[in-house]
Each structure stands twice: as structure tokens, then as C-alpha cells.
Scaffold this active site. Structure first.
Site, PDB file in Angstrom:
ATOM      1  N   ASP A  12       1.002  -1.098  -0.110  1.00 51.05           N
ATOM      2  CA  ASP A  12       0.033  -0.108   0.053  1.00 51.05           C
ATOM      3  C   ASP A  12       0.879   1.078   0.040  1.00 51.05           C
ATOM      4  OD1 ASP A  12      -1.383   2.076   0.603  1.00 51.05           O
ATOM      5  OD2 ASP A  12      -2.729   1.084   2.265  1.00 51.05           O
ATOM      6  N   ASP A  36      -5.459   7.474  -5.488  1.00 54.86           N
ATOM      7  CA  ASP A  36      -5.689   9.125  -5.145  1.00 54.86           C
ATOM      8  C   ASP A  36      -6.500   9.025  -3.920  1.00 54.86           C
ATOM      9  OD1 ASP A  36      -5.594  11.890  -5.622  1.00 54.86           O
ATOM     10  OD2 ASP A  36      -6.947  11.844  -6.898  1.00 54.86           O
ATOM     11  N   SER A 119      -2.337   5.492 -14.194  1.00 49.34           N
ATOM     12  CA  SER A 119      -3.305   5.047 -15.300  1.00 49.34           C
ATOM     13  C   SER A 119      -3.838   3.602 -15.309  1.00 49.34           C
ATOM     14  CB  SER A 119      -3.043   5.509 -16.707  1.00 49.34           C
ATOM     15  OG  SER A 119      -2.746   6.811 -16.906  1.00 49.34           O
TER      16      SER A 119
HETATM   17  P1  ADP Z   1      -5.898   5.763 -12.498  1.00 50.98           P
HETATM   18  O1  ADP Z   1      -7.122   6.602 -12.123  1.00 50.98           O
HETATM   19  O2  ADP Z   1      -4.581   6.647 -12.818  1.00 50.98           O
HETATM   20  O3  ADP Z   1      -5.994   4.409 -13.423  1.00 50.98           O
HETATM   21  P2  ADP Z   1      -6.191   4.220  -9.991  1.00 50.98           P
HETATM   22  O4  ADP Z   1      -5.900   4.691  -8.708  1.00 50.98           O
HETATM   23  O5  ADP Z   1      -7.736   3.644 -10.362  1.00 50.98           O
HETATM   24  O6  ADP Z   1      -5.572   5.288 -11.060  1.00 50.98           O
HETATM   25  O7  ADP Z   1      -5.144   2.990 -10.256  1.00 50.98           O
HETATM   26  C1  ADP Z   1      -3.771   3.006 -10.358  1.00 50.98           C
HETATM   27  C2  ADP Z   1      -3.113   1.819  -9.640  1.00 50.98           C
HETATM   28  O8  ADP Z   1      -2.961   2.226  -8.335  1.00 50.98           O
HETATM   29  C3  ADP Z   1      -3.723   0.657 -10.028  1.00 50.98           C
HETATM   30  O9  ADP Z   1      -2.796  -0.217 -10.455  1.00 50.98           O
HETATM   31  C4  ADP Z   1      -4.334   0.243  -8.466  1.00 50.98           C
HETATM   32  O10 ADP Z   1      -4.185  -1.130  -8.456  1.00 50.98           O
HETATM   33  C5  ADP Z   1      -3.579   0.855  -7.690  1.00 50.98           C
HETATM   34  N1  ADP Z   1      -3.685   1.242  -6.464  1.00 50.98           N
HETATM   35  C6  ADP Z   1      -4.921   1.325  -5.693  1.00 50.98           C
HETATM   36  N2  ADP Z   1      -4.724   1.819  -4.536  1.00 50.98           N
HETATM   37  C7  ADP Z   1      -3.409   1.610  -4.270  1.00 50.98           C
HETATM   38  C8  ADP Z   1      -2.717   1.788  -2.981  1.00 50.98           C
HETATM   39  N3  ADP Z   1      -3.048   2.001  -1.600  1.00 50.98           N
HETATM   40  N4  ADP Z   1      -1.178   1.533  -2.976  1.00 50.98           N
HETATM   41  C9  ADP Z   1      -0.753   1.283  -4.209  1.00 50.98           C
HETATM   42  N5  ADP Z   1      -1.446   1.038  -5.225  1.00 50.98           N
HETATM   43  C10 ADP Z   1      -2.706   1.163  -5.276  1.00 50.98           C
END
Ligand code: ADP
Length: 173
Positions: A12, A36, A119
Site C-alpha cells: 500500500d 488517489d 493510469s
Molecule cells: P488511474 O485512475 O490513474 O488508473 P487508479 O487509482 O484507479 O488510478 O489505479 C492506479 C493503480 O493504483 C492501480 O494499479 C491500482 O491497483 C493501484 N492502487 C490502488 N490503491 C493503491 C494503494 N493504496 N497503493 C498502491 N497502489 C494502489
């Protein structure tokens, strides 16, 4: 010889104690879902307040803020492209996010940086393709003499980790 570590990890990103974490933000910078949302929740309301003052960020670029309640000192908010089939400049826009993030790391004397997989979640960018672009740009910046000493590419699932790690091995790591 300078040894720079580029590591794929499964974690995470909000828990990492590094100089900067790279958020997959949207152009408003005011928070959203996915990574985000997790970053904004963990950083607390002061992050949103600083982001509101920044006033947004175009796709393909990035802005740096403090990390507030995060263990990381800074957050680099990178705005990746939404995948629209690949003919709308998505590859170059994604590459540009990584270039800009490495540039900000340089300007802010950052030693360690952890990238989320920009993304590849809600924005739908094909995962393997995104990994290749990310690593190309990270290695290019390092080859050009970036001062960054440690780069983490952070995956959120076992499947993503396996794919990313395999692609890293094709870069001779
Ligand atoms: P985007 O809108 O740019 O696609 P997302 O947040 O939907 O962004 O996803 C981007 C990546 O972040 C994905 O691979 C997702 O699995 C990952 N992700 C989501 N939450 C976390 C977290 N807490 N720590 C690390 N990676 C995360």
C-alpha cells in the site's frame, strides 16, 4: 560506480517511508478514487487544501506537494491519460508523467521515490504496456544522471507484481 536500485514491490503506497510517493491523480488534483483517494485519506485535509491552491494539473504532467500525515515527505501528483485505444497520444502522455516526476525529484533533492502504477486502474491503460513505458522513462532519467538512489514501482495485487517484475527482468535487472 553508482548503484541505483529499481525495485518492484507489492504494498500500500500510503504506508511507505520514502522521500516521495507518486500519486495517480486526476487533473483537478482534488482527490478521487483508487490510489488517489487512499493517499488523500492518509495524508489528511491539509493535502487537499494545498492541492486546491495548486489549481490543477494538465494530463501528462505532475505537481509536488507536502506529504502531511503520510510517512512520505512529498507527494508527486501525476495526471496520467485515460486509455482510449492507444491512438490519442496515451503512450507519450504516460511517459511524460514519469519524466516530470523524475524531474521534480531532481529539483527537490529526493533520494527515494515510489511510483504507483499510473493510469492502470480506473483509467484503463493496459498494464504491461504501462510497465514498459514506466521503466523506460525511469531508467532513462537514471542514465542521464538523476540523483535518485532508490526507485520503487508499487503494485497493489499479486498479479500486477508478477507482471511488473517480469518486465523489469527484460530491462537487464
Ligand atoms: P488511474 O485512475 O490513474 O488508473 P487508479 O487509482 O484507479 O488510478 O489505479 C492506479 C493503480 O493504483 C492501480 O494499479 C491500482 O491497483 C493501484 N492502487 C490502488 N490503491 C493503491 C494503494 N493504496 N497503493 C498502491 N497502489 C494502489
Amino acid at each position: 560506480m553508482r548503484i541505483v536500485m529499481v525495485e518492484i514491490i507489492k504494498d500500500d503506497i500510503t504506508t511507505l517511508k520514502v522521500d516521495a510517493i507518486v500519486n495517480a491523480a486526476n487533473h483537478t488534483l482534488l482527490g478521487g478514487g483508487g490510489v488517489d483517494g487512499a493517499i488523500h485519506r492518509a495524508a489528511g485535509p491539509r493535502l487537499r487544501a494545498e492541492c486546491a491552491m495548486v489549481g490543477g494539473c494538465p494530463t501528462g504532467s505532475a505537481k509536488l506537494t507536502e506529504g502531511y500525515d503520510l510517512p512520505a515527505r512529498f507527494v508527486v501528483h501525476a495526471v496520467g491519460p485515460v486509455w482510449r485505444g492507444g491512438d490519442e497520444g496515451e503512450d507519450e502522455l504516460l511517459a511524460s508523467c514519469y519524466r516530470k516526476a523524475m524531474q521534480l525529484a531532481e529539483e527537490h533533492r529526493i533520494d527515494s521515490i515510489a511510483f504507483s502504477c499510473i493510469s492502470t486502474g480506473a483509467y484503463g491503460f493496459p498494464f504491461e504496456r504501462a510497465c514498459g513505458i514506466a521503466l523506460s522513462e525511469i531508467f532513462r532519467a537514471l542514465d542521464e544522471g538523476s540523483r535518485v538512489k532508490q526507485v520503487y514501482c508499487v503494485c497493489f495485487s499479486d498479479d500486477d507484481f508478477e507482471i511488473y517484475d517480469r518486465i523489469l527482468s527484460t530491462f537487464g535487472q
